[in-house]
Design an enzyme around this catalytic site. Sequence first.
Site, PDB file in Angstrom:
ATOM      1  N   TYR A 120       0.818  -1.214   0.000  1.00 21.27           N
ATOM      2  CA  TYR A 120       0.000   0.000   0.000  1.00 21.27           C
ATOM      3  C   TYR A 120       0.849   1.261   0.000  1.00 21.27           C
ATOM      4  O   TYR A 120       0.322   2.351  -0.251  1.00 21.27           O
ATOM      5  CB  TYR A 120      -0.949   0.025   1.202  1.00 21.27           C
ATOM      6  CG  TYR A 120      -2.072  -0.968   1.095  1.00 21.27           C
ATOM      7  CD1 TYR A 120      -1.838  -2.320   1.304  1.00 21.27           C
ATOM      8  CD2 TYR A 120      -3.364  -0.571   0.777  1.00 21.27           C
ATOM      9  CE1 TYR A 120      -2.868  -3.243   1.202  1.00 21.27           C
ATOM     10  CE2 TYR A 120      -4.399  -1.495   0.679  1.00 21.27           C
ATOM     11  CZ  TYR A 120      -4.144  -2.822   0.892  1.00 21.27           C
ATOM     12  OH  TYR A 120      -5.152  -3.739   0.790  1.00 21.27           O
ATOM     13  N   LYS A 167       5.137 -13.511   5.876  1.00 18.43           N
ATOM     14  CA  LYS A 167       5.633 -14.458   4.870  1.00 18.43           C
ATOM     15  C   LYS A 167       7.138 -14.231   4.751  1.00 18.43           C
ATOM     16  O   LYS A 167       7.679 -13.975   3.667  1.00 18.43           O
ATOM     17  CB  LYS A 167       4.889 -14.243   3.542  1.00 18.43           C
ATOM     18  CG  LYS A 167       5.233 -15.213   2.431  1.00 18.43           C
ATOM     19  CD  LYS A 167       4.542 -16.570   2.505  1.00 18.43           C
ATOM     20  CE  LYS A 167       5.083 -17.508   1.424  1.00 18.43           C
ATOM     21  NZ  LYS A 167       4.510 -18.874   1.491  1.00 18.43           N
ATOM     22  N   ASP A 199       0.080 -18.139   4.554  1.00 17.37           N
ATOM     23  CA  ASP A 199      -0.588 -19.205   3.806  1.00 17.37           C
ATOM     24  C   ASP A 199      -1.096 -20.279   4.768  1.00 17.37           C
ATOM     25  O   ASP A 199      -2.279 -20.651   4.751  1.00 17.37           O
ATOM     26  CB  ASP A 199       0.315 -19.778   2.697  1.00 17.37           C
ATOM     27  CG  ASP A 199       1.725 -20.122   3.154  1.00 17.37           C
ATOM     28  OD1 ASP A 199       2.221 -19.526   4.141  1.00 17.37           O
ATOM     29  OD2 ASP A 199       2.362 -20.979   2.529  1.00 17.37           O
ATOM     30  N   ASP A 223      -5.682  -7.439   5.007  1.00 19.39           N
ATOM     31  CA  ASP A 223      -6.820  -7.215   4.113  1.00 19.39           C
ATOM     32  C   ASP A 223      -7.450  -8.556   3.731  1.00 19.39           C
ATOM     33  O   ASP A 223      -8.658  -8.770   3.878  1.00 19.39           O
ATOM     34  CB  ASP A 223      -6.307  -6.477   2.869  1.00 19.39           C
ATOM     35  CG  ASP A 223      -7.371  -6.258   1.810  1.00 19.39           C
ATOM     36  OD1 ASP A 223      -8.439  -5.735   2.162  1.00 19.39           O
ATOM     37  OD2 ASP A 223      -7.124  -6.604   0.641  1.00 19.39           O
ATOM     38  N   ASP A 227     -10.946 -10.555   5.401  1.00 21.30           N
ATOM     39  CA  ASP A 227     -12.085 -10.916   4.553  1.00 21.30           C
ATOM     40  C   ASP A 227     -12.367 -12.414   4.629  1.00 21.30           C
ATOM     41  O   ASP A 227     -13.522 -12.841   4.646  1.00 21.30           O
ATOM     42  CB  ASP A 227     -11.835 -10.503   3.095  1.00 21.30           C
ATOM     43  CG  ASP A 227     -12.352  -9.094   2.801  1.00 21.30           C
ATOM     44  OD1 ASP A 227     -12.235  -8.224   3.686  1.00 21.30           O
ATOM     45  OD2 ASP A 227     -12.878  -8.858   1.698  1.00 21.30           O
TER      46      ASP A 227
HETATM   47  C1  LIG Z   1     -10.909  -0.685  -1.044  1.00 18.62           C
HETATM   48  C2  LIG Z   1      -9.546  -1.228  -0.681  1.00 18.62           C
HETATM   49  C3  LIG Z   1      -8.477  -0.248  -1.054  1.00 18.62           C
HETATM   50  C4  LIG Z   1      -9.485  -1.625   0.785  1.00 18.62           C
HETATM   51  C5  LIG Z   1      -8.110  -2.163   1.164  1.00 18.62           C
HETATM   52  O1  LIG Z   1      -7.491  -2.899   0.398  1.00 18.62           O
HETATM   53  O2  LIG Z   1      -7.674  -1.857   2.295  1.00 18.62           O
HETATM   54  C6  LIG Z   1     -10.509  -2.665   1.218  1.00 18.62           C
HETATM   55  O3  LIG Z   1     -10.276  -3.894   0.639  1.00 18.62           O
HETATM   56  C7  LIG Z   1     -10.467  -2.793   2.707  1.00 18.62           C
HETATM   57  O4  LIG Z   1      -9.942  -3.781   3.228  1.00 18.62           O
HETATM   58  O5  LIG Z   1     -10.943  -1.873   3.377  1.00 18.62           O
HETATM   59  C1  LIG Z   2       7.682 -22.977   1.141  1.00 17.72           C
HETATM   60  C2  LIG Z   2       7.169 -21.796   0.402  1.00 17.72           C
HETATM   61  C3  LIG Z   2       8.299 -21.024  -0.225  1.00 17.72           C
HETATM   62  C4  LIG Z   2       6.103 -22.182  -0.621  1.00 17.72           C
HETATM   63  C5  LIG Z   2       5.577 -20.985  -1.371  1.00 17.72           C
HETATM   64  O1  LIG Z   2       5.371 -19.909  -0.797  1.00 17.72           O
HETATM   65  O2  LIG Z   2       5.328 -21.142  -2.585  1.00 17.72           O
HETATM   66  C6  LIG Z   2       4.893 -22.903  -0.049  1.00 17.72           C
HETATM   67  O3  LIG Z   2       4.131 -22.082   0.773  1.00 17.72           O
HETATM   68  C7  LIG Z   2       4.060 -23.419  -1.173  1.00 17.72           C
HETATM   69  O4  LIG Z   2       2.990 -22.841  -1.444  1.00 17.72           O
HETATM   70  O5  LIG Z   2       4.480 -24.369  -1.811  1.00 17.72           O
END
Ligand SMILES: CC(C)[C@H](C(=O)O)[C@@H](O)C(=O)O
Ligand SMILES: CC(C)[C@H](C(=O)O)[C@@H](O)C(=O)O
Lengths: 326, 326
Positions: A120, A167, A199, A223, A227
């Site tokens: 951002y 990450k 992840d 973000d 959600d």
């Molecule tokens: C509209 C967008 C820029 C915003 C963000 O990414 O922060 C929204 O997704 C949120 O989480 O309020």
């Molecule tokens: C270990 C890591 C680097 C890898 C990635 O981020 O791609 C894992 O999370 C995946 O999705 O295989």
Amino acid sequence: MTKQIAAIPGDGIGQEVLPAAIDVLEALDRDFEFVEGRAGNAVYEREGTPLPEETRELAREADATLFGAAGELAADIILPLRQDVESFANIRPARAYPGVDAVKPETDLVFVRENTQGVYAGFESDLTDDVATLTRLITEDASRKIAEYGFEYADEHDADRITVAHKANVMRKTDGLFVDTAAEVAEEMDVEYDEALIDALAMHLVLHPEDYDVIVTPNLAGDVLSDLAAGLVGGLGMLPSANVGDDNALFEPVHGSAPDIAGEGVANPSAMILSAAMMLEYFGYDEDGQRVRNAVETVLEDGPRTPDLGGDASTETFTDAVLEQL
Amino acid sequence: MTKQIAAIPGDGIGQEVLPAAIDVLEALDRDFEFVEGRAGNAVYEREGTPLPEETRELAREADATLFGAAGELAADIILPLRQDVESFANIRPARAYPGVDAVKPETDLVFVRENTQGVYAGFESDLTDDVATLTRLITEDASRKIAEYGFEYADEHDADRITVAHKANVMRKTDGLFVDTAAEVAEEMDVEYDEALIDALAMHLVLHPEDYDVIVTPNLAGDVLSDLAAGLVGGLGMLPSANVGDDNALFEPVHGSAPDIAGEGVANPSAMILSAAMMLEYFGYDEDGQRVRNAVETVLEDGPRTPDLGGDASTETFTDAVLEQL
Ligand SMILES: CC(C)[C@H](C(=O)O)[C@@H](O)C(=O)O
Ligand SMILES: CC(C)[C@H](C(=O)O)[C@@H](O)C(=O)O
């Protein structure tokens, strides 16, 4: 002392839910002065900008801002406003309410999202027609601020667990700085916490949201994960949020402008009213905040329901029921 | 013609699930030669690197690679290997199986994740002690390749819907290039698709995964969203994946090395065996791929179960049951 509140309804259902929240606030024994600010698609069409300087000034000068919702121009409205109030923390509680259908009814989480940096920060360039770059920024100062805020928040709310999301196995220097700083702050504040890769955290949140409580996260991860959590509790309709700075703050529902139902008077104002409750607590009016929250909960549990929750109540009927519970 | 397969078990349960997949492949009427490659924590301790050059060379020269699992050093192993096979697409089907507890049993999705760019391009710097940056890279070439691959994949698999995930409202130039390129490719290929913001998509996937089918995504978003989907189908234990390039490919379960159960012989080899099925299809052995997939499904539905699925079968018992079904 009168608190001046910038009230910016924005687009779509923002025009319906913000008045509902104001009704609730006015029913309390507090001295608020609401000043309306213009923003949104219609403003863009008339004035060539979705967020006039006057509105930004209003948010900067007010004691706090209530924001309704934004449509396609959301990023041009909400991101500058978050900056105008100099917010560094975006607090997003995600909680399943009794009586509201939830994928995971045991969800009760709070995201403490860093609100200024990461992707951002927005240093983007088209190097050529075919190549674009974006510079993701992480500083120790901002990481320290969000960690301190998140750890204090967790302490004040008797959190069972604090998780720092990142990450850093891929973004070694940037998220590395984020987690290292959190570790330093934790040591200084004598706080226990876990780290989680975003992840893996996305998976665990879906499987066992009850294992988590306060989650401190970089900006974009917050973000997406918040959600995701909205999905767990039945949709964005229920999530309030606070954007908090040292001397100012902005409160907004996490949902958007819902153009499909805008204008019909049936929007669920819960997230907006709960955002107002967060504002009350921000001002130190903790009891009022709790009263509003309890009132919303009681109505959600056995009161009239808006269509998104399977009922046919209007925004007004729902809000009246909340007012009666106060 | 003999296909040479680099077989790299890696860490933890990788040592248990890869042999299971090889047993299954050897039961088919195909000519594979498996050559084992070293990688992982133990290799790091002995040789100072978790991924010796010899192993990388093996992956580069082989017709395809099967990879088991990696532990904390995963990023130092799997990311270079994905580069060694010059994979640009990471295909991650996430599907709920009858008989396996799932948060959302109607989930049946395929992520087509861009495998070379975004924050994984990895241009990071510590500008000072307190400031770190990472340059996220998106090029038209790579965006075109993944869009073409994803749209073709969707066509071959009779997908009901294609979704291009992005966060172009914030990452306007980089994800902007990604979505604009996808739009161009869609027009050239006369393909219909939707766009979705990754945050909103995270919510919708939790609420209604059945609304989605093939999802084309930038690199990190694919990482997070596919793990989210793993949660929906009951955990990473079930997700296979393929890393596909123009002339080479690597197949790996999405799960990690599971140090808590490693060495006990009770790991669930489904994701690894299903990854081997993806390899069969990559070689054009579609019927064999389908046979293996059906065998795994039948066993998951009424066969012996490993502990992660609530049973007490060993990896061997499970694998024998799959072999019987072939
Ligand atoms: C509209 C967008 C820029 C915003 C963000 O990414 O922060 C929204 O997704 C949120 O989480 O309020
Ligand atoms: C270990 C890591 C680097 C890898 C990635 O981020 O791609 C894992 O999370 C995946 O999705 O295989």
